[in-house]
Design an enzyme around this catalytic site. Structure first.
Site, short mmCIF file in Angstrom:
data_model
loop_
_atom_site.label_atom_id
_atom_site.label_comp_id
_atom_site.label_asym_id
_atom_site.label_seq_id
_atom_site.Cartn_x
_atom_site.Cartn_y
_atom_site.Cartn_z
N LYS A 196 0.92 -1.29 -0.12
CA LYS A 196 0.10 -0.03 -0.03
C LYS A 196 0.99 1.25 0.05
CE LYS A 196 -1.94 2.59 3.29
NZ LYS A 196 -1.60 3.68 2.73
N GLY A 248 7.53 4.82 7.91
CA GLY A 248 6.55 6.19 8.23
C GLY A 248 6.91 6.34 9.56
N GLY A 253 4.14 3.38 13.82
CA GLY A 253 5.11 2.10 14.02
C GLY A 253 4.72 1.49 15.43
N GLU A 270 10.64 0.83 9.81
CA GLU A 270 11.93 1.85 9.74
C GLU A 270 10.96 3.27 9.72
OE1 GLU A 270 13.38 5.00 8.00
OE2 GLU A 270 13.49 3.80 6.25
N CYS A 304 13.85 10.57 6.35
CA CYS A 304 13.88 10.06 7.74
C CYS A 304 15.15 10.01 8.29
CB CYS A 304 13.50 8.86 7.81
SG CYS A 304 14.11 7.56 6.65
N GLU A 401 11.04 14.97 15.38
CA GLU A 401 11.27 15.16 14.21
C GLU A 401 10.26 16.23 13.47
OE1 GLU A 401 9.78 11.43 11.65
OE2 GLU A 401 12.06 11.42 10.76
P1 NAI Z 1 2.26 7.80 8.68
O1 NAI Z 1 3.16 6.98 9.39
O2 NAI Z 1 0.81 8.31 9.07
O3 NAI Z 1 2.02 7.40 7.12
C1 NAI Z 1 2.82 6.38 6.54
C2 NAI Z 1 2.26 5.18 5.89
O4 NAI Z 1 1.28 4.60 6.96
C3 NAI Z 1 1.06 5.62 4.93
O5 NAI Z 1 0.88 4.78 3.95
C4 NAI Z 1 -0.38 5.67 5.66
O6 NAI Z 1 -1.46 5.36 5.06
C5 NAI Z 1 0.10 4.43 6.85
N1 NAI Z 1 -0.69 4.27 8.11
C6 NAI Z 1 -1.50 5.38 8.73
N2 NAI Z 1 -1.86 4.90 9.75
C7 NAI Z 1 -1.64 3.66 9.81
C8 NAI Z 1 -2.07 2.36 10.76
N3 NAI Z 1 -2.90 2.71 11.71
N4 NAI Z 1 -1.86 1.23 10.25
C9 NAI Z 1 -1.25 0.94 9.27
N5 NAI Z 1 -0.76 1.75 8.43
C10 NAI Z 1 -0.89 3.43 8.37
O7 NAI Z 1 2.91 9.34 8.42
P2 NAI Z 1 2.29 10.76 8.14
O8 NAI Z 1 1.25 10.81 9.10
O9 NAI Z 1 1.94 10.79 6.68
O10 NAI Z 1 3.55 11.66 8.70
C11 NAI Z 1 3.67 12.12 9.98
C12 NAI Z 1 4.96 12.13 10.35
O11 NAI Z 1 5.60 10.92 9.97
C13 NAI Z 1 5.75 13.12 9.50
O12 NAI Z 1 5.69 14.25 9.94
C14 NAI Z 1 7.22 12.37 9.61
O13 NAI Z 1 7.59 13.04 10.89
C15 NAI Z 1 6.96 11.11 9.80
N6 NAI Z 1 7.38 10.17 8.58
C16 NAI Z 1 8.42 9.41 8.55
C17 NAI Z 1 8.76 8.92 7.44
C18 NAI Z 1 9.85 7.84 7.30
O14 NAI Z 1 10.59 7.94 6.35
N7 NAI Z 1 10.64 7.53 8.31
C19 NAI Z 1 7.90 8.85 6.37
C20 NAI Z 1 6.73 9.81 6.50
C21 NAI Z 1 6.48 10.16 7.51
#
Ligand code: NAI
Ligand code: MG
Length: 491
Positions: A196, A248, A253, A270, A304, A401
């Site tokens: 996804k 994410g 996580g 990650e 990240c 972050e």
């Molecule tokens: P997020 O962690 O919500 O989104 C990442 C992925 O997880 C997306 O595909 C989302 O649809 C999915 N997701 C969301 N909730 C979920 C759940 N309960 N169970 C399974 N999958 C789920 O990140 P978001 O809200 O877009 O960004 C928030 C913060 O996260 C950013 O400001 C940043 O600090 C951090 N981030 C870190 C990343 C990295 O590369 N480590 C990448 C993106 C965001």
């Protein structure tokens, strides 16, 4: 001070003088509507729902994509299970490798289209999607194709068995590259996949689905379904998933860790980062400044492993700060499709709001803020590259972050002091060290609690090297030989 501002203004004006050099959109064929890629075909969602993905550079809608519900997820997992049992795990490894090579080659052939779509959907500069994201994604498929029939050499005297069906959930900062990081090693080791992409950047993953069709991969081996958090949660909670690979936020996580606790599901996570970039007084300063710029302003700070905390040895602080500000004044913020652009659009309104929230927090905490003197486009989501000085170690801008083009700078005197400060965050994904002394590099790299430490460079990636974090940055490694390990049972 007046002269200083004039110099900055001059530099800024000369930077803006480049004539626009926009990449053509003609290469990007985007359909009005995308369905779910399940069992080798694009299928209408059982949910009957769609949502829009937009271009953050101008807020225009690009396409509608399907929103998978739990029934759609179940359908995708069944397709993946069926393909795993009947086809993929039985196929000789060298035959599997041919498919993975084929995907890599078609990606290369369609590199330009993929780069333009990545930039349109996510807001990153075309230079980055063209020169980094797309070629590195193809390289991951090439690299893991090579491993498929050599697992006996990767794990001597052991038998590597696939885990089964992998549920993979990826973020919006490197959409195609994260898909490649996750799909390529899973396929090479004989697993099947339900992936996804993030809700703001689904288009290159859907293009990859078309490439997978073109490469004739057996139906169901890779399924790509779109949706937001609820769709991701349905993948995580599906009982017939054997492994979760997630990149994410640390918050999600933690939700995933709780959801799979007590089940047989394996996971690699990650998560976030707050990397320290450390400049010692004996470092090549110009190179270090360029590395810092690349480390945090690259990809709008949506990385990240971004070098978001800079530590400068006191004796060279003034020089480093002056050079950083001079360089900042030359950065071009604007249309991501323009080949001159250094900093593109922030991925979403929500992310821009988060960054603005942190800028306010920084000021409230008493830090001094410097913003690059550039104009921002009227439409779309943009943020000036920003530096904070006079930052306390305990301040939120130095601990949390931000995921934007925002750098904090602190000074230090001794190795022990900077190690203490650099390690003092909940994260441990990456770090950078700038010094002329080899012995100092080894001293720092062994004592910095970070999964990746770069020396006299930053943000370098290669399919052959493992990547991953300590502490709240997650666990497991992706890339290289270590990346295979996450998709096998060794017996
Ligand atoms: P997020 O962690 O919500 O989104 C990442 C992925 O997880 C997306 O595909 C989302 O649809 C999915 N997701 C969301 N909730 C979920 C759940 N309960 N169970 C399974 N999958 C789920 O990140 P978001 O809200 O877009 O960004 C928030 C913060 O996260 C950013 O400001 C940043 O600090 C951090 N981030 C870190 C990343 C990295 O590369 N480590 C990448 C993106 C965001
Ligand atoms: Mg989008």
């Amino acid at each position: 001070m007046a002269t200083k501002n004039n110099t900055l203004k001059l530099k800024f004006d000369s930077a803006r003088k480049y004539a626009p050099a926009p990449e053509s959109k003609a290469a990007a064929k985007i359909d009005a509507k995308y369905d779910l890629f399940i069992n080798g075909k694009f299928e209408k969602p059982l949910s009957k729902k769609y949502f829009a993905t937009t271009n953050p550079a101008n807020e225009e809608k690009l396409a509608d994509v399907a929103e998978a519900n739990a029934a759609d997820v179940d359908k995708a997992v069944k397709a993946a299970r069926n393909a795993y049992e009947k086809t993929w795990k039985k196929m000789p490894a060298k035959e599997r490798a041919k498919y993975i090579y084929r995907i890599a080659r078609v990606m290369q052939e369609r590199a330009r289209e993929l780069a333009v779509i990545e930039t349109l959907d996510g807001g990153k500069p075309i230079r980055e999607s063209r020169d980094f994201d797309v070629p590195t994604a193809a390289n991951h498929f090439f690299y893991y194709a090579g491993w498929a029939d050599k697992l006996a050499y990767a794990f001597p005297n052991r038998n590597a068995h696939p885990l089964g069906v992998a549920g993979q959930i990826i973020p919006w900062n490197f959409p195609l590259l994260m898909a490649a990081w996750k799909i390529a090693p899973a396929l090479a080791t004989g697993n099947t996949v339900v992936l996804k992409p993030a809700e703001t950047t689904p288009l290159t993953a859907l293009k990859l689905a078309q490439i997978i069709q073109e490469a004739d991969l057996p139906p169901g081996v890779v399924n790509i379904i779109t949706g937001a958090g609820a769709t991701g949660a349905a993948i995580v909670n599906h009982p017939d998933i054997n492994k979760i690979a997630f990149t994410g936020s640390t918050d999600v996580g933690k939700i995933i860790q709780k959801a799979i606790a007590g089940t047989a599901k394996k996971a690699t996570l990650e998560l976030g980062g707050k990397a320290a970039n450390i400049i010692f007084e004996d470092a090549p300063i110009d190179q270090a400044v360029e590395g810092v710029i690349n480390g945090i302003f690259f990809n709008q700070g949506h990385v990240c492993c971004a070098g978001s905390r800079l530590y400068v040895q006191e004796s060279v602080f003034k020089e480093v700060y002056r050079k950083l500000k001079d360089r900042l004044a030359t950065l071009i913020v604007g249309d991501p499709l323009d080949k001159n652009t250094d900093i593109g659009a922030i991925n979403s309104k929500q992310q821009l709001d988060t960054i603005h929230k942190y800028l306010k927090i920084g000021l409230k905490e008493g830090a001094e803020m410097y913003e690059a003197p550039c104009e921002l486009p009227k439409k779309g989501f943009y943020c000036r590259p920003t530096i904070f000085t006079n930052v306390a170690q305990s301040s939120r801008i130095a601990q949390e972050e931000i995921f934007g083009p925002v750098l904090t700078i602190q000074t230090f005197r001794t190795d022990d002091e900077v190690l203490e400060k650099a390690n003092n965050t909940p994260y441990g994904l990456s770090a950078g060290v700038w010094t002329d002394k080899g012995s100092k590099i080894f001293n720092m790299t062994t004592r910095l609690r970070a999964g990746v430490v770069w020396a006299n460079t930053f943000n370098q990636f290669d399919p052959t090297s493992p990547f991953g974090g300590y502490k709240e940055s997650g666990y497991g490694r992706e890339g290289g030989l270590h990346g295979l390990n996450a998709y096998v049972n060794l017996v």
